[in-house]
Design an enzyme around this catalytic site. Structure first.
Site, PDB file in Angstrom:
ATOM      1  CG  HIS A   1      -1.902  -1.068   1.277  1.00 53.33           C
ATOM      2  ND1 HIS A   1      -2.937  -1.069   2.180  1.00 53.33           N
ATOM      3  CD2 HIS A   1      -2.054  -2.191   0.526  1.00 53.33           C
ATOM      4  CE1 HIS A   1      -3.688  -2.138   1.991  1.00 53.33           C
ATOM      5  NE2 HIS A   1      -3.172  -2.840   0.995  1.00 53.33           N
TER       6      HIS A   1
ATOM      7  CD  GLU B   1      -1.921   4.100   3.272  1.00 48.84           C
ATOM      8  OE1 GLU B   1      -3.095   4.287   3.640  1.00 48.84           O
ATOM      9  OE2 GLU B   1      -1.614   3.319   2.338  1.00 48.84           O
TER      10      GLU B   1
ATOM     11  CB  CYS C   1      -6.393  -0.627   5.339  1.00 46.79           C
ATOM     12  SG  CYS C   1      -4.674  -1.181   5.319  1.00 46.79           S
TER      13      CYS C   1
ATOM     14  CB  CYS D   1      -1.900   1.540   6.284  1.00 48.11           C
ATOM     15  SG  CYS D   1      -1.490   0.684   4.737  1.00 48.11           S
TER      16      CYS D   1
END
Length: 162
Positions: free
Chosen positions: A53, A55, A83, A86
């Site tokens: 992701h 992040e 999410c 993260c």
């Protein structure tokens, strides 16, 4: 650099992710001094890594540069509510402030769902500011998924014949 400049960078990374066929989420991480440490967009499909992701990628890059897993005082700008995975990494990295654009009622982990920072097991809670460039961030996501729904599945029209 200003708040909007950093979110503009995250939005540029989200657009680049969409161009690569990734879900258009981008992130930019700046140090306490305002200098850009890392910026990237989702690369889950490209890397074949469910944790790639935006992040996670910027946290990894900045930690490598800093030579430490702790990024105390850094500010993270993300186009979509992180999410739970993260959000957990943001806490572990000791990020000072989290700014995000669009809310994610389905899989968010900050204001929705797991609400990671509200849990008693969470030892570090960043300051959270939501809604920054929310309209543009949301539009990128809506347009991306609308485009995917219009495309026929690979291998034909799919489904059984009537």
């Amino acid at each position: 650099m200003s708040f909007t400049t950093q979110m503009d960078r995250a939005l540029a990374e989200a657009r680049a992710a969409a161009a690569r066929g990734e879900v258009p989420v981008g992130a930019a991480l700046v140090g306490a001094d305002g200098a850009l440490l890392a910026a990237d967009g989702n690369r889950v499909r490209e890397l074949g890594d469910p944790t790639a992701h935006a992040e996670m990628l910027v946290l990894r890059a900045a930690a490598a540069i800093a030579g430490s897993e702790r990024l105390v005082g850094a500010h993270l700008y993300v186009t979509l509510e992180p999410c739970p995975m993260c959000a957990g990494a943001i806490s572990l990295a000791r990020i000072g402030r989290l700014y995000y654009g669009a809310a994610d009622p389905k899989t968010g982990g900050v204001a929705h769902g797991a609400r990671v920072f509200a849990q008693p097991q969470c030892h570090h809670r960043p300051e959270v500011y939501d809604g920054l460039a929310e309209d543009e961030a949301g539009r990128l996501l809506r347009d991306f998924f609308a485009g995917r729904r219009r495309r026929p599945p690979a291998g034909g029209a799919g489904g059984a014949a009537p």
